[in-house]
Design a protein around this motif. Structure first.
Motif, PDB file in Angstrom:
ATOM      1  N   GLN A  33       0.838  -1.209   0.000  1.00  0.00           N
ATOM      2  CA  GLN A  33       0.000   0.000   0.000  1.00  0.00           C
ATOM      3  C   GLN A  33       0.868   1.253   0.000  1.00  0.00           C
ATOM      4  O   GLN A  33       0.622   2.199  -0.746  1.00  0.00           O
ATOM      5  CB  GLN A  33      -0.935  -0.003   1.207  1.00  0.00           C
ATOM      6  CG  GLN A  33      -1.779   1.257   1.342  1.00  0.00           C
ATOM      7  CD  GLN A  33      -2.807   1.400   0.243  1.00  0.00           C
ATOM      8  OE1 GLN A  33      -3.575   0.478   0.026  1.00  0.00           O
ATOM      9  NE2 GLN A  33      -2.830   2.523  -0.429  1.00  0.00           N
ATOM     10  N   ARG A  52       1.048 -11.370  -8.593  1.00  0.00           N
ATOM     11  CA  ARG A  52      -0.036 -12.006  -7.843  1.00  0.00           C
ATOM     12  C   ARG A  52       0.424 -12.497  -6.468  1.00  0.00           C
ATOM     13  O   ARG A  52      -0.296 -12.370  -5.485  1.00  0.00           O
ATOM     14  CB  ARG A  52      -0.622 -13.166  -8.643  1.00  0.00           C
ATOM     15  CG  ARG A  52      -1.767 -13.866  -7.908  1.00  0.00           C
ATOM     16  CD  ARG A  52      -2.570 -14.773  -8.790  1.00  0.00           C
ATOM     17  NE  ARG A  52      -3.425 -13.907  -9.614  1.00  0.00           N
ATOM     18  CZ  ARG A  52      -3.510 -13.985 -10.931  1.00  0.00           C
ATOM     19  NH1 ARG A  52      -2.858 -14.877 -11.578  1.00  0.00           N
ATOM     20  NH2 ARG A  52      -4.276 -13.169 -11.610  1.00  0.00           N
ATOM     21  N   ASP A  53       1.620 -13.070  -6.374  1.00  0.00           N
ATOM     22  CA  ASP A  53       2.082 -13.581  -5.086  1.00  0.00           C
ATOM     23  C   ASP A  53       2.285 -12.460  -4.071  1.00  0.00           C
ATOM     24  O   ASP A  53       2.164 -12.676  -2.869  1.00  0.00           O
ATOM     25  CB  ASP A  53       3.352 -14.412  -5.247  1.00  0.00           C
ATOM     26  CG  ASP A  53       4.474 -13.669  -5.920  1.00  0.00           C
ATOM     27  OD1 ASP A  53       4.202 -12.859  -6.817  1.00  0.00           O
ATOM     28  OD2 ASP A  53       5.643 -13.899  -5.554  1.00  0.00           O
ATOM     29  N   TYR A  55       0.355  -9.649  -4.166  1.00  0.00           N
ATOM     30  CA  TYR A  55      -0.990  -9.109  -3.966  1.00  0.00           C
ATOM     31  C   TYR A  55      -1.878  -9.998  -3.088  1.00  0.00           C
ATOM     32  O   TYR A  55      -2.650  -9.498  -2.270  1.00  0.00           O
ATOM     33  CB  TYR A  55      -1.645  -8.904  -5.334  1.00  0.00           C
ATOM     34  CG  TYR A  55      -3.093  -8.540  -5.310  1.00  0.00           C
ATOM     35  CD1 TYR A  55      -3.504  -7.271  -4.912  1.00  0.00           C
ATOM     36  CD2 TYR A  55      -4.073  -9.457  -5.685  1.00  0.00           C
ATOM     37  CE1 TYR A  55      -4.850  -6.930  -4.895  1.00  0.00           C
ATOM     38  CE2 TYR A  55      -5.411  -9.119  -5.673  1.00  0.00           C
ATOM     39  CZ  TYR A  55      -5.791  -7.852  -5.279  1.00  0.00           C
ATOM     40  OH  TYR A  55      -7.115  -7.522  -5.262  1.00  0.00           O
ATOM     41  N   GLU A  56      -1.796 -11.300  -3.254  1.00  0.00           N
ATOM     42  CA  GLU A  56      -2.715 -12.233  -2.581  1.00  0.00           C
ATOM     43  C   GLU A  56      -2.778 -12.071  -1.061  1.00  0.00           C
ATOM     44  O   GLU A  56      -3.870 -12.070  -0.502  1.00  0.00           O
ATOM     45  CB  GLU A  56      -2.379 -13.682  -2.939  1.00  0.00           C
ATOM     46  CG  GLU A  56      -2.771 -14.072  -4.348  1.00  0.00           C
ATOM     47  CD  GLU A  56      -4.267 -14.012  -4.622  1.00  0.00           C
ATOM     48  OE1 GLU A  56      -5.076 -14.292  -3.715  1.00  0.00           O
ATOM     49  OE2 GLU A  56      -4.639 -13.668  -5.756  1.00  0.00           O
ATOM     50  N   LYS A  59      -4.919  -8.930  -0.377  1.00  0.00           N
ATOM     51  CA  LYS A  59      -5.985  -8.757  -1.364  1.00  0.00           C
ATOM     52  C   LYS A  59      -7.180  -7.985  -0.807  1.00  0.00           C
ATOM     53  O   LYS A  59      -7.672  -7.048  -1.437  1.00  0.00           O
ATOM     54  CB  LYS A  59      -6.424 -10.134  -1.853  1.00  0.00           C
ATOM     55  CG  LYS A  59      -7.505 -10.123  -2.882  1.00  0.00           C
ATOM     56  CD  LYS A  59      -7.801 -11.548  -3.310  1.00  0.00           C
ATOM     57  CE  LYS A  59      -8.892 -11.577  -4.348  1.00  0.00           C
ATOM     58  NZ  LYS A  59      -9.124 -12.939  -4.820  1.00  0.00           N
ATOM     59  N   GLU A  60      -7.674  -8.368   0.357  1.00  0.00           N
ATOM     60  CA  GLU A  60      -8.848  -7.718   0.928  1.00  0.00           C
ATOM     61  C   GLU A  60      -8.600  -6.245   1.196  1.00  0.00           C
ATOM     62  O   GLU A  60      -9.478  -5.402   1.015  1.00  0.00           O
ATOM     63  CB  GLU A  60      -9.277  -8.409   2.228  1.00  0.00           C
ATOM     64  CG  GLU A  60      -9.810  -9.818   2.044  1.00  0.00           C
ATOM     65  CD  GLU A  60      -8.700 -10.857   1.878  1.00  0.00           C
ATOM     66  OE1 GLU A  60      -7.572 -10.621   2.377  1.00  0.00           O
ATOM     67  OE2 GLU A  60      -8.957 -11.881   1.247  1.00  0.00           O
ATOM     68  N   LYS A  61      -7.400  -5.924   1.628  1.00  0.00           N
ATOM     69  CA  LYS A  61      -7.053  -4.546   1.962  1.00  0.00           C
ATOM     70  C   LYS A  61      -6.940  -3.665   0.712  1.00  0.00           C
ATOM     71  O   LYS A  61      -7.305  -2.496   0.740  1.00  0.00           O
ATOM     72  CB  LYS A  61      -5.729  -4.546   2.737  1.00  0.00           C
ATOM     73  CG  LYS A  61      -5.269  -3.206   3.196  1.00  0.00           C
ATOM     74  CD  LYS A  61      -3.968  -3.337   3.965  1.00  0.00           C
ATOM     75  CE  LYS A  61      -3.406  -1.982   4.327  1.00  0.00           C
ATOM     76  NZ  LYS A  61      -2.120  -2.099   4.989  1.00  0.00           N
ATOM     77  N   GLU A  63      -8.157  -4.433  -2.547  1.00  0.00           N
ATOM     78  CA  GLU A  63      -9.118  -4.670  -3.628  1.00  0.00           C
ATOM     79  C   GLU A  63      -9.883  -3.408  -4.022  1.00  0.00           C
ATOM     80  O   GLU A  63     -10.008  -3.094  -5.204  1.00  0.00           O
ATOM     81  CB  GLU A  63     -10.092  -5.779  -3.230  1.00  0.00           C
ATOM     82  CG  GLU A  63     -10.830  -6.356  -4.396  1.00  0.00           C
ATOM     83  CD  GLU A  63     -11.517  -7.655  -4.018  1.00  0.00           C
ATOM     84  OE1 GLU A  63     -12.564  -7.912  -4.607  1.00  0.00           O
ATOM     85  OE2 GLU A  63     -11.022  -8.383  -3.153  1.00  0.00           O
ATOM     86  N   SER A  67      -9.518  -1.404  -7.609  1.00  0.00           N
ATOM     87  CA  SER A  67     -10.680  -1.350  -8.494  1.00  0.00           C
ATOM     88  C   SER A  67     -11.157   0.079  -8.745  1.00  0.00           C
ATOM     89  O   SER A  67     -11.749   0.360  -9.782  1.00  0.00           O
ATOM     90  CB  SER A  67     -11.815  -2.200  -7.946  1.00  0.00           C
ATOM     91  OG  SER A  67     -12.262  -1.689  -6.718  1.00  0.00           O
ATOM     92  N   VAL A  76      -2.997  -6.726 -11.588  1.00  0.00           N
ATOM     93  CA  VAL A  76      -2.254  -7.841 -10.993  1.00  0.00           C
ATOM     94  C   VAL A  76      -1.899  -8.808 -12.115  1.00  0.00           C
ATOM     95  O   VAL A  76      -2.738  -9.150 -12.942  1.00  0.00           O
ATOM     96  CB  VAL A  76      -3.105  -8.546  -9.915  1.00  0.00           C
ATOM     97  CG1 VAL A  76      -2.361  -9.718  -9.312  1.00  0.00           C
ATOM     98  CG2 VAL A  76      -3.513  -7.551  -8.836  1.00  0.00           C
ATOM     99  N   SER A  82       3.452 -17.902  -8.985  1.00  0.00           N
ATOM    100  CA  SER A  82       2.011 -17.921  -8.740  1.00  0.00           C
ATOM    101  C   SER A  82       1.289 -18.733  -9.803  1.00  0.00           C
ATOM    102  O   SER A  82       1.786 -18.922 -10.902  1.00  0.00           O
ATOM    103  CB  SER A  82       1.450 -16.495  -8.708  1.00  0.00           C
ATOM    104  OG  SER A  82       1.607 -15.871  -9.955  1.00  0.00           O
TER     105      SER A  82
END
Length: 100
Positions: A33, A52-53, A55-56, A59-61, A63, A67, A76, A82
């Protein structure tokens, strides 16, 4: 024309640097972040690619941040470590043009 910036592991960063893309190694996903915020302040970056590795785990934080972001566009991508999934290129293009 703006720059592309990759944020990921040292191997993926090396590959992107070999083709002339700016790349930043981010070891800790929980620093992602902060690194995205720093890149947004630069003003010369139009596209941020995140592996991706990286980000995963957060992810919730991130997303909603990803977007809702229009400039720079954040997406991503798979890394050598990954599991790859098909990319919806049409959706990415529409989003880059402000329609998605």
């Amino acid at each position: 024309m703006g720059k592309i910036l990759l944020m990921g592991d040292k191997y993926t960063a090396s590959l992107f640097r070999m083709v002339g893309t700016e790349a930043q190694v981010v070891e800790d996903p929980f620093n992602l972040q902060k690194e995205i915020d720093n890149a947004k302040k630069r003003g010369d970056v139009d596209l941020i690619l995140i592996t991706r590795d990286l980000y995963e785990p957060v992810k919730e934080k991130l997303e909603t941040v990803i977007s809702n972001q229009t400039k720079p566009l954040i997406t991503v991508i798979p890394s050598p470590f990954s599991e790859s999934k098909p990319m919806d290129v049409r959706r990415m293009i529409l989003r880059a043009l402000g329609f998605g």
